[in-house]
Scaffold this motif. Structure first.
Motif, PDB file in Angstrom:
ATOM      1  N   VAL A  98       0.832  -1.204   0.000  1.00  0.00           N
ATOM      2  CA  VAL A  98       0.000   0.000   0.000  1.00  0.00           C
ATOM      3  C   VAL A  98       0.864   1.251   0.000  1.00  0.00           C
ATOM      4  N   LEU A  99       1.937   1.248   0.783  1.00  0.00           N
ATOM      5  CA  LEU A  99       2.824   2.406   0.802  1.00  0.00           C
ATOM      6  C   LEU A  99       3.506   2.593  -0.548  1.00  0.00           C
ATOM      7  N   ASP A 100       3.813   1.500  -1.231  1.00  0.00           N
ATOM      8  CA  ASP A 100       4.459   1.603  -2.537  1.00  0.00           C
ATOM      9  C   ASP A 100       3.530   2.186  -3.591  1.00  0.00           C
ATOM     10  N   PHE A 101       2.209   2.084  -3.382  1.00  0.00           N
ATOM     11  CA  PHE A 101       1.282   2.686  -4.328  1.00  0.00           C
ATOM     12  C   PHE A 101       1.470   4.197  -4.338  1.00  0.00           C
ATOM     13  N   GLY A 102       1.726   4.792  -3.183  1.00  0.00           N
ATOM     14  CA  GLY A 102       2.023   6.199  -2.943  1.00  0.00           C
ATOM     15  C   GLY A 102       1.527   7.146  -4.049  1.00  0.00           C
ATOM     16  N   PRO A 103       1.724   8.423  -3.852  1.00  0.00           N
ATOM     17  CA  PRO A 103       2.186   9.033  -2.597  1.00  0.00           C
ATOM     18  C   PRO A 103       1.002   9.416  -1.725  1.00  0.00           C
ATOM     19  N   GLY A 104       1.189   9.358  -0.433  1.00  0.00           N
ATOM     20  CA  GLY A 104       0.148   9.798   0.494  1.00  0.00           C
ATOM     21  C   GLY A 104      -1.102   8.946   0.470  1.00  0.00           C
ATOM     22  N   SER A 105      -2.138   9.398   1.183  1.00  0.00           N
ATOM     23  CA  SER A 105      -3.412   8.708   1.229  1.00  0.00           C
ATOM     24  C   SER A 105      -4.469   9.579   0.571  1.00  0.00           C
ATOM     25  N   LEU A 106      -5.662   9.021   0.459  1.00  0.00           N
ATOM     26  CA  LEU A 106      -6.769   9.794  -0.113  1.00  0.00           C
ATOM     27  C   LEU A 106      -7.617  10.439   0.971  1.00  0.00           C
ATOM     28  N   ALA A 107      -7.122  10.447   2.204  1.00  0.00           N
ATOM     29  CA  ALA A 107      -7.866  11.049   3.304  1.00  0.00           C
ATOM     30  C   ALA A 107      -8.265  12.503   3.033  1.00  0.00           C
ATOM     31  N   PRO A 108      -7.462  13.313   2.313  1.00  0.00           N
ATOM     32  CA  PRO A 108      -7.862  14.708   2.086  1.00  0.00           C
ATOM     33  C   PRO A 108      -9.196  14.873   1.379  1.00  0.00           C
ATOM     34  N   ILE A 109      -9.617  13.879   0.591  1.00  0.00           N
ATOM     35  CA  ILE A 109     -10.890  14.050  -0.118  1.00  0.00           C
ATOM     36  C   ILE A 109     -12.057  13.462   0.658  1.00  0.00           C
ATOM     37  N   ALA A 110     -11.784  12.935   1.854  1.00  0.00           N
ATOM     38  CA  ALA A 110     -12.872  12.372   2.668  1.00  0.00           C
ATOM     39  C   ALA A 110     -13.933  13.431   2.929  1.00  0.00           C
ATOM     40  N   GLY A 111     -15.179  13.083   2.686  1.00  0.00           N
ATOM     41  CA  GLY A 111     -16.287  13.992   2.936  1.00  0.00           C
ATOM     42  C   GLY A 111     -16.529  15.001   1.835  1.00  0.00           C
ATOM     43  N   THR A 112     -15.721  14.961   0.758  1.00  0.00           N
ATOM     44  CA  THR A 112     -15.886  15.946  -0.311  1.00  0.00           C
ATOM     45  C   THR A 112     -16.560  15.370  -1.544  1.00  0.00           C
ATOM     46  N   ASP A 151      -5.919   0.463  13.938  1.00  0.00           N
ATOM     47  CA  ASP A 151      -4.550   0.902  14.247  1.00  0.00           C
ATOM     48  C   ASP A 151      -3.653   0.705  13.026  1.00  0.00           C
ATOM     49  N   VAL A 152      -3.758  -0.460  12.409  1.00  0.00           N
ATOM     50  CA  VAL A 152      -2.911  -0.774  11.251  1.00  0.00           C
ATOM     51  C   VAL A 152      -3.211   0.169  10.099  1.00  0.00           C
ATOM     52  N   GLU A 153      -4.495   0.383   9.811  1.00  0.00           N
ATOM     53  CA  GLU A 153      -4.874   1.238   8.687  1.00  0.00           C
ATOM     54  C   GLU A 153      -4.465   2.695   8.926  1.00  0.00           C
ATOM     55  N   LEU A 154      -4.639   3.177  10.146  1.00  0.00           N
ATOM     56  CA  LEU A 154      -4.247   4.554  10.447  1.00  0.00           C
ATOM     57  C   LEU A 154      -2.732   4.713  10.419  1.00  0.00           C
ATOM     58  N   LEU A 155      -2.015   3.673  10.814  1.00  0.00           N
ATOM     59  CA  LEU A 155      -0.556   3.724  10.744  1.00  0.00           C
ATOM     60  C   LEU A 155      -0.106   3.839   9.287  1.00  0.00           C
ATOM     61  N   GLN A 158      -0.574   7.354   8.124  1.00  0.00           N
ATOM     62  CA  GLN A 158       0.456   8.256   8.628  1.00  0.00           C
ATOM     63  C   GLN A 158       1.770   8.069   7.873  1.00  0.00           C
ATOM     64  N   LEU A 159       2.150   6.821   7.618  1.00  0.00           N
ATOM     65  CA  LEU A 159       3.409   6.546   6.936  1.00  0.00           C
ATOM     66  C   LEU A 159       3.342   6.910   5.455  1.00  0.00           C
ATOM     67  N   GLY A 160       2.140   6.911   4.895  1.00  0.00           N
ATOM     68  CA  GLY A 160       2.000   7.174   3.469  1.00  0.00           C
ATOM     69  C   GLY A 160       2.370   8.589   3.079  1.00  0.00           C
TER      70      GLY A 160
END
Length: 223
Positions: A98-112, A151-155, A158-160
């Motif tokens: 999942v980290l290799d898919f990068g970069p970052g997560s899609l959390a910024p678009i949550a709720g949009t 915990d695993v998913e949130l970690l 954060q690492l992404g």
């Protein structure tokens, strides 16, 4: 044996442009968040704004497709992890993939964006596969008992996001990107080591519930 049909040049170009747009959208989201502009995404992908709008009518359409593709990748990574016999290696494979898919997560678009039934079903399947990875690791005694699925998913979330990689990339310091990627890999190894069942002190507070992970994807107008 009949040779496979070759794709038309325009089709191949459209597919390359689409991959470039999805990659650029993740990169711009990692830096600009939900305020990422369509123009910035097109420029990052080196694709004309007209080409972007021919593929996606709105920015929401682009983000929804990006989310759908990403959920497919997450499910594939989880299923590949489950195919690995060793429970710890299977879980670690999922995290690294999942980290290799990068970069970052899609959390910024949550709720949009509005989530389609198809996306919700993909999310359900992905959650089940990751839960199976975590349950198997718990049953084998290799994952600390107080570490939950969330915990695993949130970690991973954060690492992404790597401010170091983002800053160096924005500055064009390509000569340092390899070292920065290696630094993130080291941090990932440290974090994974903290998930092992090896006599670590208890984690603070209560394990996060699923609502903490999912509630931000709800939009007020969907209530």
């Amino acid at each position: 044996m009949t040779p496979p049909a070759r794709r038309a040049p325009r089709q191949a170009e459209a597919e390359r442009n689409d991959r470039a747009l999805l990659r650029a959208a993740k990169e711009v989201l990692a830096v600009d968040g939900a305020h990422a502009s369509v123009a910035a995404i097109a420029a990052r992908a080196k694709v004309g704004i007209g080409s972007l709008y021919r593929r996606y009518r709105t920015k929401e359409d682009l983000f929804r497709h990006l989310l759908s593709v990403t959920l497919d990748q997450y499910l594939e990574a989880a299923e590949a992890g489950l195919a690995i016999e060793d429970p710890w290696e299977g879980l670690a494979h999922y995290v690294h993939a999942v980290l290799d898919f990068g970069p970052g997560s899609l959390a910024p678009i949550a709720g949009t964006i509005a989530l389609s039934p198809e996306i919700e079903e993909k999310n359900r399947k992905g959650d089940e596969a990751v839960a199976a990875l975590v349950d198997r690791a718990h049953a084998a005694g290799v994952l600390r008992a107080d570490a939950s699925l969330i915990d695993v998913e949130l970690l991973i979330e954060q690492l992404g996001k790597s401010p170091l990689l983002d800053q160096l990339g924005a500055q064009g310091r390509t000569e340092l990107l390899g070292a920065a990627a290696n630094a993130r890999a080291r941090l990932t190894a440290i974090a994974l080591d903290g998930l092992r069942a090896q006599g670590n002190p208890p984690l603070p507070g209560e394990a996060p519930g699923y609502e903490l992970f999912s509630a931000r994807w709800e939009r007020p107008e969907d209530d």
